[in-house]
Design a protein around this motif. Sequence first.
Motif, short mmCIF file in Angstrom:
data_model
loop_
_atom_site.label_atom_id
_atom_site.label_comp_id
_atom_site.label_asym_id
_atom_site.label_seq_id
_atom_site.Cartn_x
_atom_site.Cartn_y
_atom_site.Cartn_z
N UNK A 66 -5.08 -5.21 7.37
CA UNK A 66 -3.94 -5.58 6.51
C UNK A 66 -3.43 -4.37 5.73
N UNK A 67 -4.33 -3.59 5.13
CA UNK A 67 -3.90 -2.42 4.35
C UNK A 67 -3.20 -1.40 5.23
N UNK A 73 -2.69 2.26 5.00
CA UNK A 73 -4.00 2.61 4.45
C UNK A 73 -3.94 3.43 3.17
N UNK A 74 -2.77 3.60 2.58
CA UNK A 74 -2.56 4.39 1.36
C UNK A 74 -3.16 5.80 1.49
N UNK A 137 1.79 -4.48 -2.24
CA UNK A 137 2.42 -4.19 -0.96
C UNK A 137 3.95 -4.15 -0.99
N UNK A 138 4.60 -5.01 -1.78
CA UNK A 138 6.06 -5.16 -1.68
C UNK A 138 6.70 -5.17 -3.07
N UNK A 139 8.04 -5.07 -3.11
CA UNK A 139 8.77 -5.14 -4.37
C UNK A 139 8.74 -6.55 -4.95
N UNK A 140 8.96 -7.62 -4.15
CA UNK A 140 8.78 -8.96 -4.73
C UNK A 140 7.38 -9.19 -5.31
N UNK A 141 6.37 -8.50 -4.76
CA UNK A 141 5.02 -8.54 -5.34
C UNK A 141 5.04 -8.11 -6.80
N UNK A 142 5.69 -6.99 -7.07
CA UNK A 142 5.77 -6.48 -8.44
C UNK A 142 6.52 -7.47 -9.33
N UNK A 206 2.72 -1.88 12.38
CA UNK A 206 3.27 -2.04 11.04
C UNK A 206 3.61 -0.71 10.38
N UNK A 207 3.31 -0.60 9.09
CA UNK A 207 3.67 0.60 8.33
C UNK A 207 2.95 1.84 8.86
#
Length: 679
Positions: A66-67, A73-74, A137-142, A206-207
């Motif tokens: 997932x990360x 993986x940041x 992970x996302x802007x809506x998260x914030x 993904x990313x």
Amino acid sequence: MSSGTQFSHQLRRYYGWYTGSFAAFIMLLAIGEYLGMSQAAIGHIFLFATIAIYAGIGVMSRTSDVSEYYVAGRRVPAVFNGMATAADWMSAASFIGLAGTLYFAGFEGLAFVTGWTGGFVLVALLLAPYLRKFGQYTIPDFLGERYQGNFARMVGLAAAVLASFVYLVAQIYGVGLVTSRFVSVEFEIGLFIGLAGILVCSFLGGMRAVTWTQVAQYVILIIAYLVPVVILSYKVTGIPLPQAVYGTVLGQISEREDELMNEASEIEVRRQYRYRADEFGRKIAELPVSLDAERAALIERLNALRLEDGSAREIALTERALRDLPRTAEEARARWEKQRAHALERARPPPRHATAHPGDTPEEVARSRNNFIALVFVLMVGTAALPHILMRYYTTPGVVEARRSVFWALFFIFLLYVTAPAYAVFAKWEVYSNLVGSSLTELPAWVASWGKVGLVKIEDLNGDGILQLAELTINTDVIVLATPEIAGLPYVVAGLVAAGGLAAALSTADGLLLTISNALSHDFYYKVVNPRASTHRRLVISKSQLLVVAVVAAWVASLRPDNILFMVGLAFSIAAAAFFPALVLGIFWKRANRPGAVCGMLAGLGITLYYVVSTHSFFGGSMENAWLGIAPIAAGAFGVPLGFLVIIVISLLTPPPPQEIQDLVDFVRYPQLPGGEGH
């Protein structure tokens, strides 16, 4: 040596080999063209070889973590995150549309350069490090965490999907444009060829896959952008440094503009367009009688041609004109108003390239200045609020790297943006000096090639067989793609530019698709619908959403909704109005609360969409409804201030957020506080 430093050294080595190999690939194709390789073969090789590269990186970067899928993986180093952000940022609008806008608008087009680069200053100062400190992970998260729950999250989700979808349609349209021209397939088929490339890049990894693909795409797009204009600069001035010498050519263009504006043939053509506009005005005023009269005249002409054994071509043209005639007075009014506006535009001399805020009256000059300022403002705050760009700062190892990657992104973007004005000037010089004034029977092949795609149109209005400037219509999206052909450069350069345009469109489309699918799977499905969902199920949902969104966006793009730059500008207005006030106040003002943020986002987004619909002709609106003469592309200029005002007023009229939310603001704002960098 730390693992992070070792990883960075490995990446430098890999991408160094990749860049050298790509340069060798171009040289081999150039040798092949010299030895007789066909243009069709060169176009196909460029297209499919580059898509194969991206697909290979996408397959090698596949992941079920997932990360890794959401944020790579940041562990993306600052330099490479800067390259990926630049590729994500420099969409088909930047690569294909920016130089074209500067070509037609001259000084006024610098609003795009100023706004887009200035926006990254806001990203570095106001958002990137704080969002990275927050983590997730996302802007809506914030928005969901900062403003306490799913209501703010869902409003943010809707705005993110809307802004990203509009932007995505523009990118897929650009993909179809490139593939249809350089692989000689139908526009709609070209769309889905490009769509396959987009999906292979993002579907499996993904990313993580998108990040490493975007770095590869940046290398191709910057080489593709610089090579033709450097060659053209050397051809025209003898100095292969276009950014430094295009001012000399700009002076020559000003002299050529003086000649064209005063030529009798040019004045006559513009007068003819004025007559045409007046005729459309008369027909509109006399509706529905004028529509019935036109239909009767066409029927009478068709009957006469059939009785007199007229030519098959004349009969076919008359039948087509009758078939295409508007069916109702309302349809006729809408179509004739659009045609009248086009004729009026062609009747006016084009703006001089070096004139700031052109206009014949003080009112027109003021309107031009207002639009310039509004557009710069919207593009700056829109840049700082685009979800697919802000998501990139979740991928760095820490806050310091997030700040550094903004610097590197701005540097890599600067390389293209400082070149775009030179591109426009050299392309305009070629058209004004070598095309305008030519015989219509001896036009270069590129005119016919782009005419087939519907992006170059010529009308011999005065019937003299000579091409006047007013008789030439070139779509803004053609300038960059056609410049190698306009300048008579080897076709391998045209293929290279097409590959660069494709890389720009694909890289941004990948980021946008991922933003939409991640928001739907993470913020809607996982956070709202099924918080107990397993990792595997979350990734399956994300990939299925990605596929659905891609197909729907390709279908919308096949309708050819508008030019690329307007659609991108609209996405910036939506993002600016919906996100910028809520994000900035959420980080810097503890008193901002959920009712204020939700109402502010809805108010800003609502007024922006209302303004676009009421002023843009595509939606049936008219500039007669415009406020202060502001064009619909800058609609966010009204949404952003309203969003700030509503959030502040409603937050002050309602209870403050609880202490844990105010502690979250402190945590995000101040790096010296204990607790690490994640949240």
